[in-house]
Design a protein around this motif. Structure first.
Motif, PDB file in Angstrom:
ATOM      1  N   MET A  27      31.637 -12.508 -14.095  1.00 24.07           N
ATOM      2  CA  MET A  27      30.691 -13.615 -14.098  1.00 24.07           C
ATOM      3  C   MET A  27      31.385 -14.962 -14.031  1.00 24.07           C
ATOM      4  O   MET A  27      31.010 -15.849 -13.264  1.00 24.07           O
ATOM      5  N   GLU A  83      27.326 -11.338 -21.913  1.00 25.62           N
ATOM      6  CA  GLU A  83      27.836 -11.821 -20.630  1.00 25.62           C
ATOM      7  C   GLU A  83      26.801 -12.658 -19.881  1.00 25.62           C
ATOM      8  O   GLU A  83      27.138 -13.375 -18.930  1.00 25.62           O
ATOM      9  N   LEU A  84      25.545 -12.578 -20.335  1.00 24.08           N
ATOM     10  CA  LEU A  84      24.474 -13.334 -19.668  1.00 24.08           C
ATOM     11  C   LEU A  84      24.219 -14.674 -20.346  1.00 24.08           C
ATOM     12  O   LEU A  84      23.183 -15.300 -20.136  1.00 24.08           O
ATOM     13  N   THR A  91      22.166  -6.730 -16.207  1.00 30.00           N
ATOM     14  CA  THR A  91      23.240  -7.722 -16.119  1.00 30.00           C
ATOM     15  C   THR A  91      23.537  -8.099 -14.676  1.00 30.00           C
ATOM     16  O   THR A  91      23.623  -9.287 -14.326  1.00 30.00           O
ATOM     17  N   ARG A  92      23.680  -7.103 -13.825  1.00 29.58           N
ATOM     18  CA  ARG A  92      24.038  -7.367 -12.439  1.00 29.58           C
ATOM     19  C   ARG A  92      22.900  -8.038 -11.663  1.00 29.58           C
ATOM     20  O   ARG A  92      23.130  -8.896 -10.813  1.00 29.58           O
ATOM     21  N   PHE A 115      24.378 -17.913 -20.007  1.00 33.04           N
ATOM     22  CA  PHE A 115      24.575 -18.792 -18.848  1.00 33.04           C
ATOM     23  C   PHE A 115      24.286 -20.259 -19.144  1.00 33.04           C
ATOM     24  O   PHE A 115      24.032 -21.027 -18.218  1.00 33.04           O
ATOM     25  N   THR A 130      22.828 -11.597 -12.713  1.00 32.04           N
ATOM     26  CA  THR A 130      24.010 -12.253 -12.146  1.00 32.04           C
ATOM     27  C   THR A 130      23.789 -12.602 -10.670  1.00 32.04           C
ATOM     28  O   THR A 130      24.121 -13.703 -10.216  1.00 32.04           O
ATOM     29  N   ILE A 140      23.927 -16.436  -9.261  1.00 28.66           N
ATOM     30  CA  ILE A 140      24.985 -16.784  -8.312  1.00 28.66           C
ATOM     31  C   ILE A 140      24.399 -17.170  -6.954  1.00 28.66           C
ATOM     32  O   ILE A 140      24.975 -17.970  -6.213  1.00 28.66           O
ATOM     33  N   ALA A 194      28.769  -9.648  -6.693  1.00 28.50           N
ATOM     34  CA  ALA A 194      28.150  -9.746  -8.016  1.00 28.50           C
ATOM     35  C   ALA A 194      27.230  -8.562  -8.270  1.00 28.50           C
ATOM     36  O   ALA A 194      27.055  -8.128  -9.416  1.00 28.50           O
TER      37      ALA A 194
END
Length: 722
Positions: free
Chosen positions: A685, A166-167, A350-351, A169, A354, A358, A672
């Motif tokens: 995300m 999920e990262l 992860t958070r 980017f 994020t 963001i 986020a």
């Protein structure tokens, strides 16, 4: 360029006119605008900017044009590279809904090209961040650098399988760099908007001019014209250099200087500016300034000097970015701690990442540059030159405007304001007689009488046997009759009484000249510093906006109060010496007022510097002084309304954009971080990334609405009255 008004005052006695109040036309002799210009160039306060300006990565603007080109090229190169980075990114593919191979060369397109973008395209922001850290002033550059660095490291971690997929980017990193480069390109280009708009005027100057050599018109290159040359401008022709009309009258299109589409009537004695166009009639013009001394050259110098200070508008966004940096950093730390306490280390990583990505201000990076770019363009088109962006921002808070009288509310030169005729004569006959005697006079009063005759369409006859008596007046023979023009001394020499109107005119501060024909009074002429017809409109409009209007002048009380009464001015400072004008501004400020000082740039430097906003009015080298934060290319006092309108509209757009951009981050960062996770909601995300792009579009559209702003004085007044 030293004013010639002092010279005219010296000619007064030699031509035999009676002494009139010398304050009627303020003596500006001795002022050298080029010295003031040099002082402006040496002013350190408008130098380059570093981290505080949010541009640590590209320094000052000494090589402004090169930087614009570099950012333009870098933007297009990075945009081209970003396309494959985004399209080959697995997360973007999942978001849009297409499939990519899970192995093979395609999987390495985003990491390899994304690294190129980070190192090459991100260099301005990374070096700018270093400068901000050294200056201990975190701002936009540090916030951008933090986001792209975190995205870069996290994306490599995801690509190598070390971190959660999920990262990944890479697509967000690519868009972030492209959008930020676009913002900085726009910002740097905005610094040259006024310059390009006005430099284009140089192309409007004719290559050749018709110079009068005796009675013969000779075509010569414009570059060969010198001060004092007499040139002919045919109907539809462009005026080759600054000058004064000596013969003829024509409507002149000055829109390239003032922004006003309506042509302006210019007649004998009026000043005309290089590059403007005669529309309907021919003019004979005596050249008063060429080359670097012209109004156009003066404007271009002012714009060049303004470029280093225009970027100060970015300080508002930088301050917001500085706050956002600490907000994001604090939120990231709290996020990591909270998720670790909950026993979810993977979610913590992860958070936290994020949140940091963001928090990068996509929209914030464009919020100010777009507004500045459009505002600068609109201002330049309306003849408003911003030499200090902070002055423009302060103009919206001004609640008192202090006008210098001579050259600002008035034309700074005498004009015939009233004519009285004795029994047996008409007003035209009185003017005809006086103009015949004054026909060859170089004195301002004499020229004003001749100009009045020409404006009335009267034939100015030749006079003979001209005689001048110091302190008395002038005498000549006109059509076989002895005609004298003078003041009280002339009446006394003929043992005559003045007309009844003369006393009233004198009480109002006018200079009164008697016209005597063959030993009897034929009439009288009142002359005063002519009030600009636009002044009343300007003051009425300021009153509508709740602004206190004051006037300052070196003139006597009677003259000052006469002008103030006719214009509806609230407060008058009369008999003030130039060096004391600053103290009067300070007095208004001590009363709790935010003061804008409006002057023609001559002897007004102390007051312009003391005021909250200094506004120099009237194009030309006389306004090239460091004290003014705003310069109006035209001599129309209504342009002050344009500055107020621009200030309010620009500030409104800046706040709207900053509120939207920062507000998005203030809401999205906690989401986020997972603040609503206990209730089963965490911001995906991809949704956060899409919302970031959407916020950028909103900011861009909102800034574009500023293009609807019409800053021409006539349009601003019409809008208000409508």
């Amino acid at each position: 360029m030293t004013s010639d008004r002092g010279t005219h005052a010296g000619q007064h006695a030699s031509e035999g006119h009676p002494g009139h109040d010398p304050a009627m036309v303020e003596d500006h002799a001795g002022h050298d605008a080029r010295e003031a210009h040099a002082a402006h160039e040496s002013h350190e306060g408008h130098g380059g900017h570093g981290a505080q300006g949010g541009h640590g990565g590209h320094g000052g603007h000494g090589d402004h044009g090169d930087h614009v080109g570099q950012f333009r090229r870098l933007f297009w190169i990075m945009l081209a590279i970003a396309v494959p980075v985004v399209l080959a990114n697995a997360m973007f593919a999942d978001l849009i809904g297409y499939t990519l191979p899970h192995s093979g060369p395609v999987t390495w397109i985003s990491p390899v090209l994304g690294t190129v973008m980070y190192v090459w395209g991100g260099k301005p922001f990374l070096t700018g961040a270093v400068a901000e850290v050294k200056a201990r002033q975190p701002g936009m550059m540090l916030l951008i650098a933090l986001a792209i660095t975190v995205a870069f490291i996290a994306s490599w971690g995801a690509s190598l399988g070390i971190l959660n997929h999920e990262l990944d980017f890479w697509w967000e990193l690519a868009l972030l760099i492209v959008i930020m480069l676009l913002g900085h390109w726009i910002e740097m280009r905005s610094l040259g908007q006024a310059s390009s708009a006005l430099e284009s005027l140089a192309a409007l100057l004719p290559d050749e001019a018709e110079r009068l050599d005796g009675d013969e018109a000779v075509t010569v290159p414009t570059s060969e014209l010198t001060t004092g040359d007499l040139v002919i401008i045919r109907p539809g022709g462009r005026i080759p250099a600054d000058g004064t009309v000596v013969s003829g009258a024509a409507d002149v299109d000055e829109s390239m200087i003032t922004g006003e589409s309506a042509a302006v009537r210019r007649a004998v004695g009026d000043r005309v500016v290089a590059g403007t166009v005669t529309t309907d009639s021919a003019l004979r013009v005596q050249i008063t300034a060429v080359g670097d001394d012209t109004a156009l050259a003066g404007i271009q110098r002012l714009v060049s000097e303004a470029q280093s200070s225009s970027s100060r508008a970015q300080v508002l966004a930088d301050r917001a970015a500085g706050w956002l940096f600490w907000f994001a950093l604090g939120a990231a730390v709290l996020t990591a701690i909270a998720w670790l306490i909950l026993g979810a280390p993977e979610s913590a990583v992860t958070r936290t990442i994020t949140v940091l990505v963001i928090a990068c201000p996509h929209a914030l990076g464009l919020a100010i540059p777009l507004v500045v770019s459009i505002a600068t363009e609109r201002a330049a088109r309306a003849g408003v030159l911003i030499t200090d962006r902070r002055a423009l921002e302060s103009m919206r808070t001004v609640d008192a405007v202090l006008f210098d009288k001579t050259g600002t509310l008035t034309r700074g030169e005498p004009a015939v304001v009233s004519v009285a005729a004795a029994p047996g004569y008409t007003e035209d006959e009185v003017i005809e007689l006086a103009a015949a005697v004054e026909r060859d006079s170089e004195h301002p009063l004499g020229r004003a009488i001749v100009a009045a005759a020409e404006q009335r369409g009267l034939a100015v006859r030749a006079a003979t046997d001209f005689q001048a008596r110091n302190g008395v007046g002038v005498t000549a023979t006109v059509a076989g009759a002895e005609v004298s023009v003078g003041g009280p001394g002339m009446l006394a020499s003929h043992d005559l009484d003045a007309l009844t109107q003369a006393d009233a005119w004198s009480g109002q501060g006018s200079t009164v000249l008697q016209v005597i024909r063959d030993g009897a009074v034929a009439g009288a002429v009142a002359l005063a510093d002519e009030i600009r017809p636009e002044s009343r409109q300007a003051i009425d409009a300021l009153h509508e906006r709740g602004v206190h209007v004051a006037m300052i002048t070196g003139d006597a009380e009677a003259v000052a109060h006469s002008v103030a009464q006719s214009l509806g001015i609230d407060e008058v400072f009369a008999g003030v010496l130039p060096q004391d004008k600053g103290a009067k501004v300070k007095a208004l400020q001590s009363a709790g007022r935010k003061v804008a000082m409006v002057g023609d740039g001559v002897n007004d430097a102390p007051a312009l510097a003391q005021a909250d906003v200094g506004i120099a009015i009237g194009a030309g080298t006389d306004v090239a002084i460091a004290s003014a934060g705003v310069v109006l290319a035209s001599d129309d006092p209504r342009s002050v309304l344009s500055v107020i309108e621009l200030s309010r509209a620009t500030y409104r757009k800046m706040i709207q954009n900053l509120s939207w951009a920062a507000g998005y981050n203030l809401i999205s960062v906690p989401l986020a971080a997972g603040v609503l996770a206990p209730w089963g909601f965490t911001l995906p995300m991809e949704v956060g990334a899409l919302l970031m792009s959407a916020s950028t579009v909103v900011v861009a559209i909102n800034a574009q609405l500023l293009r609807r702003l019409d800053l021409r004085p006539s349009a601003v007044l019409a809008k208000r009255s409508g």
